[in-house]
Design a protein around this motif. Structure first.
Motif, PDB file in Angstrom:
ATOM      1  N   LYS A   1      11.524   8.668   4.322  1.00 52.49           N
ATOM      2  CA  LYS A   1      10.328   9.390   4.564  1.00 52.49           C
ATOM      3  C   LYS A   1       9.943   9.999   5.889  1.00 52.49           C
ATOM      4  O   LYS A   1       9.693  11.042   6.223  1.00 52.49           O
TER       5      LYS A   1
ATOM      6  N   THR B   1       0.561   6.254   7.443  1.00 55.92           N
ATOM      7  CA  THR B   1      -0.420   5.263   7.541  1.00 55.92           C
ATOM      8  C   THR B   1       0.211   3.979   8.282  1.00 55.92           C
ATOM      9  O   THR B   1      -0.491   3.484   9.258  1.00 55.92           O
TER      10      THR B   1
ATOM     11  N   PHE C   1      16.562   6.206  14.609  1.00 59.72           N
ATOM     12  CA  PHE C   1      17.851   6.162  14.584  1.00 59.72           C
ATOM     13  C   PHE C   1      18.436   5.184  13.724  1.00 59.72           C
ATOM     14  O   PHE C   1      17.573   4.380  13.198  1.00 59.72           O
TER      15      PHE C   1
ATOM     16  N   ARG D   1       9.065  -6.109   0.848  1.00 60.28           N
ATOM     17  CA  ARG D   1       8.578  -4.718   0.836  1.00 60.28           C
ATOM     18  C   ARG D   1       9.100  -3.914  -0.515  1.00 60.28           C
ATOM     19  O   ARG D   1       8.314  -3.142  -1.044  1.00 60.28           O
TER      20      ARG D   1
ATOM     21  N   ARG E   1      17.983   0.070  11.231  1.00 61.92           N
ATOM     22  CA  ARG E   1      17.129   1.339  11.935  1.00 61.92           C
ATOM     23  C   ARG E   1      16.800   0.806  13.267  1.00 61.92           C
ATOM     24  O   ARG E   1      16.289  -0.453  13.543  1.00 61.92           O
TER      25      ARG E   1
ATOM     26  N   ARG F   1       0.591   0.664  13.192  1.00 62.64           N
ATOM     27  CA  ARG F   1       1.497   0.413  14.174  1.00 62.64           C
ATOM     28  C   ARG F   1       0.875   0.771  15.648  1.00 62.64           C
ATOM     29  O   ARG F   1       0.921  -0.157  16.574  1.00 62.64           O
TER      30      ARG F   1
ATOM     31  N   ARG G   1      -0.195   4.716  -2.056  1.00 59.88           N
ATOM     32  CA  ARG G   1       0.801   3.520  -2.316  1.00 59.88           C
ATOM     33  C   ARG G   1       0.403   2.580  -3.763  1.00 59.88           C
ATOM     34  O   ARG G   1       1.089   1.658  -3.936  1.00 59.88           O
TER      35      ARG G   1
ATOM     36  N   GLY H   1       3.770   7.500   3.167  1.00 62.76           N
ATOM     37  CA  GLY H   1       3.218   6.269   3.023  1.00 62.76           C
ATOM     38  C   GLY H   1       1.891   6.051   2.596  1.00 62.76           C
ATOM     39  O   GLY H   1       1.565   4.791   2.308  1.00 62.76           O
TER      40      GLY H   1
ATOM     41  N   THR I   1      12.030  10.160   8.502  1.00 66.98           N
ATOM     42  CA  THR I   1      13.237  10.901   9.051  1.00 66.98           C
ATOM     43  C   THR I   1      12.965  12.341   8.339  1.00 66.98           C
ATOM     44  O   THR I   1      12.972  13.401   9.192  1.00 66.98           O
TER      45      THR I   1
ATOM     46  N   LEU J   1       3.704  -7.266   2.989  1.00 68.22           N
ATOM     47  CA  LEU J   1       2.658  -6.801   1.546  1.00 68.22           C
ATOM     48  C   LEU J   1       1.866  -5.635   1.975  1.00 68.22           C
ATOM     49  O   LEU J   1       1.709  -5.332   3.467  1.00 68.22           O
TER      50      LEU J   1
END
Ligand code: AP5
Ligand code: MG
Length: 214
Positions: free
Chosen positions: A13, A31, A137, A171, A127, A36, A88, A85, A15, A57
């Protein structure tokens, strides 16, 4: 151009989102990235989200809906947007539809990027993400020219805290239980397009462009 990228963790997603927003000049709203950023800045939202994210979660619906709605009200979303994202859960999708309808708008296309479960673990464990610019990457699929260094800005690459084997497994299970029902939800709405995310990066992007139109 009100679009959604739907797909399991590691489907690509993020990328594909970078390529889509560059081509169509619309904002990319992830999101996960918003959470983050808040974790990095140590905000109360970041502290709360981190508890859930580190376990693989979902962050509680009401919190996510509020964050997404306030982002969608920003000016740059007037000409369209790409959600990554979010939504969901079926509840989030219903709230999104209500929010857009109250603003005289709707979702035009949902891109369901499908990748076999067995491929996802390898993609996520390998990743690497740039600390400075967020570029993604992969140690073998998309290696940087210089190990550990971002090709784009020279920043340091790191591994996401939720890219451990145990958390990735959680996940994926959460995706199957909570998010997969959205495929049916958008199938009924008649605005979903299915993309084979197992192809190579450029082939996936070409399929996305033909689904969205030039
Ligand atoms: P989020 O950040 O959205 O993570 P995710 O959905 O688990 O997806 P990823 O970002 O891991 O994968 P991706 O599909 O973007 O793949 P990528 O392009 O990086 O969410 C994180 C957490 O935040 C959630 O677990 C939850 O706790 C919380 N959260 C966020 N939104 C929420 C919501 N709405 N409600 C509740 N909680 C929420 O690619 C992966 C790797 O594969 C890369 O290394 C890449 O190089 C490689 N790759 C990509 N495409 C290909 C290809 N075609 N071939 C080979 N390799 C490829
Ligand atoms: Mg992502």
């Amino acid at each position: 151009m009100n679009w959604i990228l739907l797909g399991p963790p590691g489907a690509g997603k993020g990328t594909q989102a970078s390529k889509i927003v560059e081509k169509y000049s619309i904002p990319h709203i992830s999101t996960g990235d918003i959470f983050r950023k808040n974790i990095k800045e140590g905000t109360p939202l970041g502290k709360k989200a981190q508890e859930y994210m580190n376990k693989g979660l979902l962050v509680p619906d009401d919190l996510v809906v509020e964050i997404a709605a306030s982002r969608l009200l920003e000016d740059d979303c007037k000409k369209g947007f790409l959600l990554d994202g979010f939504p969901r859960t079926v509840y989030q999708a219903q709230k999104l539809d209500e929010f857009l309808a109250s603003n005289g708008s709707k979702i035009d296309c949902v891109l369901d990027v499908a990748v076999d479960k067995n491929e996802l673990m390898g993609r996520l464990i390998g990743r690497r993400v740039c600390k400075a610019c967020g570029a993604g990457f992969h140690v073998t699929n998309m290696p940087p020219v210089k190990e550990g260094i971002c090709d784009i800005c020279g920043g340091q690459l790191y591994q996401r805290a939720d890219d451990t084997e145990e958390t990735v497994a959680n996940r994926i299970s959460v995706y199957e239980a909570e998010t997969m029902p959205l495929i049916d939800y958008y199938e009924k709405a008649g605005n979903i397009k299915h993309i084979d995310g197992a192809k190579d990066l450029d082939a996936v992007f070409a399929d996305i462009v033909s689904a969205l139109g030039e």
